[in-house]
Write an enzyme that holds these catalytic residues in place. Structure first.
Site, PDB file in Angstrom:
ATOM      1  N   THR A  11      -6.275   2.612  -6.494  1.00 19.49           N
ATOM      2  CA  THR A  11      -7.533   2.489  -5.758  1.00 19.49           C
ATOM      3  C   THR A  11      -8.497   3.558  -6.249  1.00 19.49           C
ATOM      4  O   THR A  11      -8.179   4.750  -6.223  1.00 19.49           O
ATOM      5  CB  THR A  11      -7.292   2.655  -4.242  1.00 19.49           C
ATOM      6  OG1 THR A  11      -6.526   1.550  -3.767  1.00 19.49           O
ATOM      7  CG2 THR A  11      -8.614   2.690  -3.489  1.00 19.49           C
TER       8      THR A  11
ATOM      9  N   TYR B 279      -2.608   5.876  -4.598  1.00 17.00           N
ATOM     10  CA  TYR B 279      -3.693   6.845  -4.785  1.00 17.00           C
ATOM     11  C   TYR B 279      -3.115   8.015  -5.579  1.00 17.00           C
ATOM     12  O   TYR B 279      -1.940   8.338  -5.444  1.00 17.00           O
ATOM     13  CB  TYR B 279      -4.210   7.350  -3.441  1.00 17.00           C
ATOM     14  CG  TYR B 279      -4.885   6.304  -2.581  1.00 17.00           C
ATOM     15  CD1 TYR B 279      -6.253   6.335  -2.365  1.00 17.00           C
ATOM     16  CD2 TYR B 279      -4.147   5.286  -1.965  1.00 17.00           C
ATOM     17  CE1 TYR B 279      -6.882   5.381  -1.568  1.00 17.00           C
ATOM     18  CE2 TYR B 279      -4.763   4.330  -1.170  1.00 17.00           C
ATOM     19  CZ  TYR B 279      -6.129   4.389  -0.978  1.00 17.00           C
ATOM     20  OH  TYR B 279      -6.732   3.443  -0.198  1.00 17.00           O
TER      21      TYR B 279
ATOM     22  N   SER C  67       0.808  -1.208   0.000  1.00 16.19           N
ATOM     23  CA  SER C  67       0.000   0.000   0.000  1.00 16.19           C
ATOM     24  C   SER C  67       0.849   1.271   0.000  1.00 16.19           C
ATOM     25  O   SER C  67       1.941   1.327   0.574  1.00 16.19           O
ATOM     26  CB  SER C  67      -0.920   0.015   1.224  1.00 16.19           C
ATOM     27  OG  SER C  67      -1.586   1.262   1.350  1.00 16.19           O
TER      28      SER C  67
ATOM     29  N   LYS D 224      -8.410  -0.927  -8.733  1.00 16.96           N
ATOM     30  CA  LYS D 224      -8.968  -1.627  -7.574  1.00 16.96           C
ATOM     31  C   LYS D 224     -10.171  -0.847  -7.030  1.00 16.96           C
ATOM     32  O   LYS D 224     -10.052   0.342  -6.728  1.00 16.96           O
ATOM     33  CB  LYS D 224      -7.908  -1.751  -6.484  1.00 16.96           C
ATOM     34  CG  LYS D 224      -8.392  -2.404  -5.197  1.00 16.96           C
ATOM     35  CD  LYS D 224      -7.245  -2.496  -4.196  1.00 16.96           C
ATOM     36  CE  LYS D 224      -7.706  -3.080  -2.877  1.00 16.96           C
ATOM     37  NZ  LYS D 224      -8.563  -2.137  -2.113  1.00 16.96           N
TER      38      LYS D 224
ATOM     39  N   HIS E 224     -13.755  -2.402  -0.780  1.00 17.06           N
ATOM     40  CA  HIS E 224     -12.871  -1.883   0.263  1.00 17.06           C
ATOM     41  C   HIS E 224     -13.142  -2.580   1.604  1.00 17.06           C
ATOM     42  O   HIS E 224     -13.058  -1.974   2.673  1.00 17.06           O
ATOM     43  CB  HIS E 224     -13.037  -0.366   0.411  1.00 17.06           C
ATOM     44  CG  HIS E 224     -11.739   0.358   0.621  1.00 17.06           C
ATOM     45  ND1 HIS E 224     -11.000   0.895  -0.408  1.00 17.06           N
ATOM     46  CD2 HIS E 224     -11.040   0.647   1.743  1.00 17.06           C
ATOM     47  CE1 HIS E 224      -9.918   1.478   0.061  1.00 17.06           C
ATOM     48  NE2 HIS E 224      -9.915   1.330   1.367  1.00 17.06           N
TER      49      HIS E 224
END
Length: 277
Positions: A77, A51, A27, A144, A168
């Site tokens: 994401t 992001y 992440s 995603k 999520h």
């Protein structure tokens, strides 16, 4: 933020994947840098989840770091333009220990500021961002958070390489559909033009089996791996992955399936199919 669970953090999860096989998706908000994870698990397959930053030069820099560290793909994401109502966090607020950092999101910050990291995200990103990413990065791109066939089709038309169906983990919007329920329609809409993956609610090997049967190429897990990491670091995360693998293997044996390619929709009973029996 896996070092909140155990000092091994994301490096421990990556080592578990290196042992078991699969793909570690690191992440943007990880507490271990992509370089640390690459060094800890050099033989694990790794993707980088990110992001869109308001400053796109920073986003582009993240791509370069990930590629240099040996990551094979980037995962954007798309279901969190803003943070959902996380009532569990509101009931149980926590402070980060001073030694915890976010080296991917805030590599130059001496003190961790989660709110600043969130504020730096481009909350107004549109489909244009997907085209931009494809123009500046050589790595395959996965989206995603796709939950409709319409969005999956649009993504494929823009050249996206993978569609990751996710709600999520149910943490963004209450009463979102279960990903297993929307999987068939998205697989049909994509029509083999991109790979389709699934997460959210995967707790058993039978869950993996059903997702593969309904057309997912891969299945990802989040919370179970963190539970294992919390209990016993790298060993605990590895044990959880072993349990899921062994449960999948047993399910295949009990259904008479010899290999993954032979797992087909006929093994899954829906409410409609049961009503016709």
């Amino acid at each position: 933020m896996q070092r909140l669970a155990h000092p091994d953090g994301e490096c421990g999860s990556a080592k578990a994947i290196e042992t078991i096989g699969g793909i570690m998706v690191l992440s943007y908000f990880a507490t271990c840098s992509c370089e640390e994870v690459a060094a800890a698990a050099p033989n694990a397959r790794k993707w980088f989840n990110f992001y869109m930053h308001k400053d796109r030069t920073i986003t582009q820099g993240v791509f370069k770091r990930a590629e240099k560290a040996g990551f094979e793909a980037v995962v954007l994401t798309v279901d969190a333009p803003v943070i959902g109502k996380r009532r569990d966090i509101e009931r149980n607020p926590f402070d980060f220990p001073p030694h915890i950092k976010l080296p991917n999101a805030c590599p130059d910050e001496e003190e961790l500021s989660v709110s600043k990291a969130h504020d730096d995200i481009d909350h107004g990103a549109t489909w244009e961002a997907v085209s931009w990413i494809k123009s500046v990065s050589r790595l395959p791109l996965v989206l995603k958070g796709i939950q409709t066939a319409e969005d999956a089709i649009h993504a494929v038309e823009l050249g996206v390489d993978g569609i990751w169906i996710s709600n999520h983990g149910g943490r963004q919007i209450d009463t979102a559909p279960a990903t297993i329920d929307i999987l068939p329609s998205i697989v049909k809409a994509v029509d083999n033009r991109a790979e389709v993956y699934l997460d959210s609610g995967v707790r058993r090997g039978t869950d993996v089996f059903k997702a593969l049967a309904l057309g997912a190429k891969m299945v990802f897990v989040g919370r179970p791996a963190i539970w294992g990491l919390t209990v016993d670091g790298t060993k605990g995360a590895t044990k959880v992955m072993e349990i899921l693998r062994d449960e999948l293997d047993l399910t295949m044996a009990l259904t008479g399936v010899a290999d993954i390619k032979s797992i087909t929709p006929k093994f899954v009973c829906s409410r409609d199919s049961l009503s016709k029996l």
